[in-house]
Write a protein that holds these residues in place. Structure first.
Motif, PDB file in Angstrom:
ATOM      1  N   ARG A 126       0.846  -1.196   0.000  1.00  0.00           N
ATOM      2  CA  ARG A 126       0.000   0.000   0.000  1.00  0.00           C
ATOM      3  C   ARG A 126       0.878   1.241   0.000  1.00  0.00           C
ATOM      4  N   HIS A 127       0.272   2.355  -0.346  1.00  0.00           N
ATOM      5  CA  HIS A 127       1.007   3.611  -0.289  1.00  0.00           C
ATOM      6  C   HIS A 127       1.316   3.952   1.163  1.00  0.00           C
ATOM      7  N   LYS A 128       2.546   4.393   1.405  1.00  0.00           N
ATOM      8  CA  LYS A 128       3.002   4.677   2.760  1.00  0.00           C
ATOM      9  C   LYS A 128       2.911   6.161   3.086  1.00  0.00           C
ATOM     10  N   VAL A 129       2.550   6.423   4.337  1.00  0.00           N
ATOM     11  CA  VAL A 129       2.546   7.793   4.862  1.00  0.00           C
ATOM     12  C   VAL A 129       3.835   7.993   5.650  1.00  0.00           C
ATOM     13  N   TYR A 130       4.579   9.038   5.284  1.00  0.00           N
ATOM     14  CA  TYR A 130       5.869   9.304   5.915  1.00  0.00           C
ATOM     15  C   TYR A 130       5.771  10.506   6.846  1.00  0.00           C
TER      16      TYR A 130
END
Length: 805
Positions: free
Chosen positions: A243-247
């Protein structure tokens, strides 16, 4: 002065006919220079395209086959410099003007294909475009006939977003930016806009790795009744299980290079970190806090591309770094953390600039020389310190004598300023610099001005100013404290009668200019404040359609007047009893001024500008007159350009009221000022040569109008006062042409102004354009006889740097 009669209407009609003939020649001349098998494109028409799209479709016609806009002057200029022996040059082509649009069937086909693609991008999937060419007498007419058909309408929009978090985020933000809706006409521009907004949304919310190709569309037009289904897809990363990661932001390193050359191979970082930022200054020329203040990428917050862009902007606006680069390092433990690294390369800290100018005309010549020292990092925090010394003089031409034998004006000034890149106020401002770099400026200057045999002025000015940005287009400037000390002395001797001729000259000089001379000779004190607001200033160098506004107001004396009343002091300024500070009368006045402009883009290379500038100064309370420096003047390179600055008005003022040539010469520059100004300008700007000695050569034609007036009592000339009923006879009108040499960072300007209507004369004699065409020499001779040493000039030349407005 009504010594001449002239039918100026007939002369203007002749000018109009000549202009029409010139334009006709410009339009027809090109065909004689082309080969027998060639044609000039005179007209391009696009048929059967709906109104919202016809202008846009025209942009897809190739530029080389488009007829010129306007009068075709650019082609006339090209023909003058690029023809030889009755044909166009094929070598040694000079970059002046624009070549005529010669018919090219390949470009016609490219244009047809591009127009067809454009229509399909707007939902006309079945669009077909045909081209038609008609040639007669080497003149071609192009016609593009479009069969657009019915547009396809979006009847259903679906989404495919496998990441539930991303889908939720899209649904949350969608109402703020989406242009997509069921029932809309299919439009690829709307899809591109949606993709860009989704990319920004993701990068604003911590998705550091998100890129534009993750967003795509699948249109399905295989339906009846011109319907299309649209599927919006936001793909997951290549690994479908991921999944797209939140940084989030980790510790930030801010590193300043040792010098302007940049970084060395090895960097020794500072070991200390404070508030999530480690500051390393390898140049040892910067303090930490002024730099860190404009780092908006904070530890513990989610990654946000907007805060990254904001950090870039502010660090560049500090004007101490020639290069700013922001990189990110991902944490080695695979956690969703990125550590920003901000690399700063300093620019040259100090510079010294010497500038000079030589203002001249048929009657006067002078020079101004200045030296400006600048330190862009004065206190190691981006503070800008400037120190300037400036001096100049102006001299009249006298037949048979050297150029500087009659120096009538000398000026000298020295000034210093310190600009701090933040607002120095006794309270905290959250997110200082969010919309633009704020500044606090401390300035001090001293001016010495000598008007030969008339006055000496000494002015000492101190001020504190705040400049800040509300939005990109809205700028504010506030000067809460402005101190001005004026010490003037009158040099005219009206008591010594030993030389009767000199005595009579001085007596007339003082009597005819007593109002302004007394202002020059005043000793007074000003304590006031200023405020200025501007709208759309950042668009001034762009060829766009917009309205620019700048308004400012200068107010003085109210606080001192209030304190005087509070302590029970009463004064009678009308009888010479003034309230005083430090032994000097204090000024009390209000001086508003507005500058409104409308910029209208007429294509990639043309623009129409209209401008209205108005200002008025009103003295009240403890003052009966405005300070001399606050008076208005008309004319000059940014006003009514057919007149030299300070040579129009006030009103219908004519300098023949000063009968002595000596008195007239002595009062030059001080008698044509007023408390009110109205100026209007209309200017058409166009390109002459895209490549001209390393820059661009642009042209302009313009019409200017305006004047100044007196409104305060006490001036001995009634014709100088504003009279609304007589306004049409009090307006000066000029026209002219100009050239602008644009070398990207500077625009060198040369304008030639021609007087049309001069309010110093009476009746039909005001239309001096008639005398310029017929009888100009006799007119000038008669004028010199009554106005010596003033000479009448129909044409005024103006040199400058930058656009006039």
């Amino acid at each position: 002065m009504k010594a001449y009669t002239n039918n100026y209407k007939q002369e203007i009609q002749i000018l109009a006919i000549l202009l029409f003939i010139l334009v006709l020649i410009a339009g027809c001349a090109s065909t004689k220079y082309i080969e027998d098998y060639q044609s000039i494109v005179k007209k391009v028409k696009i048929d059967s395209v709906e109104k919202p799209y016809d202008e846009l479709a025209y942009n897809y016609v190739q530029k080389d086959i488009r007829p010129p806009e306007g009068l075709g002057i650019n082609i006339l200029i090209y023909n003058v410099f690029n023809t030889k022996d009755g044909k166009y040059r094929k070598t040694n082509i000079k970059p002046l003007g624009t070549p005529p649009p010669i018919l090219d069937s390949n470009l016609v086909e490219i244009s047809r294909n591009q127009i067809e693609k454009f229509l399909k991008s707007k939902g006309f999937f079945n669009a077909k475009v045909k081209s038609e060419i008609k040639v007669k007498n080497k003149k071609a007419k192009l016609r593009f006939i479009a069969d657009a058909g019915k547009p396809f309408m979006v009847n259903k929009i679906t989404t495919q977003i496998p990441d539930a978090t991303v889908k939720s985020l899209y649904e949350q933000y969608k109402p703020n930016f989406s242009h997509l809706s069921e029932g809309m006409q299919y439009d690829e521009d709307s899809l591109a806009y949606e993709r860009e907004e989704i990319y920004k949304m993701m990068r604003q919310n911590g998705y550091f790795d998100f890129v534009r190709p993750y967003v795509r569309y699948e249109p399905d037009s295989n339906q009846n009744n011109n319907k299309v289904r649209l599927k919006l897809i936001i793909d997951n990363p290549i690994d479908s299980s991921a999944r797209h990661k939140v940084y989030t932001i980790g510790e930030t390193d801010i590193v300043v290079a040792p010098n302007q050359e940049g970084f060395t191979d090895s960097i020794q970082f500072n070991k200390r970190s404070f508030n999530g930022i480690r500051f390393t200054d390898l140049s040892h020329k910067f303090r930490r806090n002024p730099i860190v203040r404009y780092d908006f990428i904070k530890k513990g917050e989610r990654y946000d591309i907007d805060k990254e862009a904001l950090t870039y902007d502010r660090l560049y606006e500090l004007n101490v770094f020639k290069n700013v680069k922001i990189d990110y390092l991902k944490a080695k433990d695979s956690s969703n953390v990125v550590d920003p690294v901000i690399l700063l390369i300093p620019q040259k800290r100090m510079n010294n600039r010497i500038e000079g100018e030589v203002p001249f005309n048929n009657a006067t010549v002078g020079f101004t020389l200045s030296n400006t020292y600048t330190n862009n990092n004065f206190l190691k925090g981006g503070e800008k310190f400037q120190f300037q010394v400036k001096g100049g003089l102006q001299s009249r031409f006298i037949d048979g004598k050297s150029i500087f034998s009659d120096i009538y004006q000398r000026d000298f000034s020295v000034g210093a300023s310190l600009t701090v890149p933040r607002l120095l106020v006794p309270f905290k401002i959250p997110m200082m610099g969010k919309n633009g770099m704020p500044y606090t400026t401390f300035s001090s200057s001293y001016l010495y001005a000598l008007q030969k045999d008339i006055t000496v002025r000494r002015i000492f000015i101190n001020s504190i100013s705040y400049d800040w940005v509300e939005t990109k287009s809205k700028l504010h400037s506030f000067t809460p404290l402005n101190f001005e000390y004026r010490f003037g002395s009158i040099l005219i001797d009206t008591n010594d009668k030993s030389n009767l001729e000199e005595y009579m000259k001085n007596k007339e000089l003082f009597e005819k200019n007593s109002y302004n001379i007394r202002l020059l000779g005043r000793k007074d004190f000003t304590l006031g404040m200023k405020y200025a607001y501007s709208l759309n200033a950042e668009k001034l160098l762009q060829n766009r359609s917009f309205i620019y506004f700048r308004g400012n107001i200068d107010i003085a004396g109210n606080m001192l007047s209030g304190l005087s009343s509070l302590f029970g002091n009463k004064h009678d300024p009308m009888n010479g009893d003034y309230g005083k500070v430090l032994g000097l009368p204090y000024n009390q006045y209000v001086r508003p001024e507005v500058d409104v402009r409308w910029y209208k883009s007429l294509g990639a290379e043309a623009q129409l500008v209209t401008r209205l500038n108005m200002g008025v100064g009103y003295a009240y309370g403890n003052s009966v007159a405005m300070p001399f420096e606050k008076l208005f003047y008309a004319g000059g390179s940014s006003g009514v350009r057919a007149w030299q600055a300070r040579t129009i008005g006030p009103g219908n003022y004519n300098r023949d009221v000063i009968t002595s040539p000596e008195a007239r010469a002595s009062s030059f520059g001080i008698d044509q000022l007023g408390q009110m100004r109205i100026e209007a300008n209309l200017e058409y700007r166009f390109n002459l040569a895209r490549k001209f000695f390393g820059g661009k050569l642009n042209g302009a034609t313009f019409i200017d109008a305006g004047n100044i007036w007196n409104i305060a009592p006490g001036n001995p000339q009634p014709e100088t006062y504003f009279d609304f009923k007589n306004l049409q006879n009090q307006i000066a009108i000029g026209t002219g042409i100009g050239f602008r040499y644009d070398v990207q960072f500077f625009v060198f300007r040369f304008d030639i102004g021609l007087k049309l209507k001069d309010p110093q004369f009476v009746g039909d004699d005001q239309w001096v354009i008639g005398k310029f065409i017929n009888g100009g020499k006799a007119f000038k001779a008669a004028y010199l006889a009554t106005h010596s040493p003033d000479r009448y000039r129909f044409v005024q030349y103006n040199f400058g740097i930058g656009l006039p407005f």
